[in-house]
Enzyme design. Sequence first.
Site, short mmCIF file in Angstrom:
data_model
loop_
_atom_site.label_atom_id
_atom_site.label_comp_id
_atom_site.label_asym_id
_atom_site.label_seq_id
_atom_site.Cartn_x
_atom_site.Cartn_y
_atom_site.Cartn_z
N HIS A 102 -0.28 -12.91 -1.64
CA HIS A 102 -1.43 -13.39 -1.23
C HIS A 102 -1.39 -14.87 -0.70
CE1 HIS A 102 -4.25 -10.76 -3.91
NE2 HIS A 102 -3.74 -10.02 -2.86
N HIS A 131 0.89 -1.24 0.08
CA HIS A 131 -0.02 -0.21 -0.06
C HIS A 131 0.85 1.30 0.06
CE1 HIS A 131 -3.99 -1.68 1.44
NE2 HIS A 131 -3.46 -2.45 0.55
#
Length: 250
Positions: free
Chosen positions: A122, A60
């Site tokens: 992930h 992010h």
Amino acid sequence: MAALLNLILTFSLLTVGNSLSLNYYHKTCPDAEFIVAKAVKAAKAVDKTVPAALLRMHFHDCFIRSGGPSWDVPKGRKDGRKSKASETVQLPAPTFNISQLQKSFSQRGLSIEDLVALSGGHSLGFSHCSSFRSRIHNFDATHDIDPSINPPFAAKLKSICPLKNQAKNAGTTLDPSSTTFDNTYYKLILQGKSIFSSDQALVDTPKTKKLVTNFATSQEAFYKAFVKSMIKMSSINNGQEVRKDCRVVN
């Protein structure tokens, strides 16, 4: 986590400069990396989700060792002076198709290889039902469930996230080995057992599918590509200052 971030930012205040460097703290705080690594290890011992949280934060911020690869991290990143929740729409969404993913990454100077390798993050973490509910309920006019999902796996997801379930924290881990950084994620994609549409989309083009297959076959190849792409992504640095307090601008 807040204490760890403050620790990292405190070290950042000891030096100045605009470019990242592997020896950023060499003179001003030679034990910085050891201290931070020790703090991360201690935090992980208490909470195994810490590696996933740190990895998510890094993704992010730009756009650890957790049983996986390790590398020398370029240091000296600066903080921005503005932080707006509305800007999170720029992040790749779990519903993105392959064209949207490629566009999002290319806008930041990242290649298709970077896209597939970084998606391997992930391997760690957890997803709430809201991020994948559209794949298992009323998918489209002709399918209740996304046809790209393995049917038994879809049934499992529906049991975890029934249509009328409003439980705030309902969801599932992104792969069965969610606290170990490995290549299981890619194997699941090839089996139609990925959680996000954006994950399953990685087999929608020959080039991305070839990379997924390669990483599913060779964990070493995945580690090597992931490290290369993480270092590349960490160079996306548009900050202006090193904050004295991580919670407010200087």
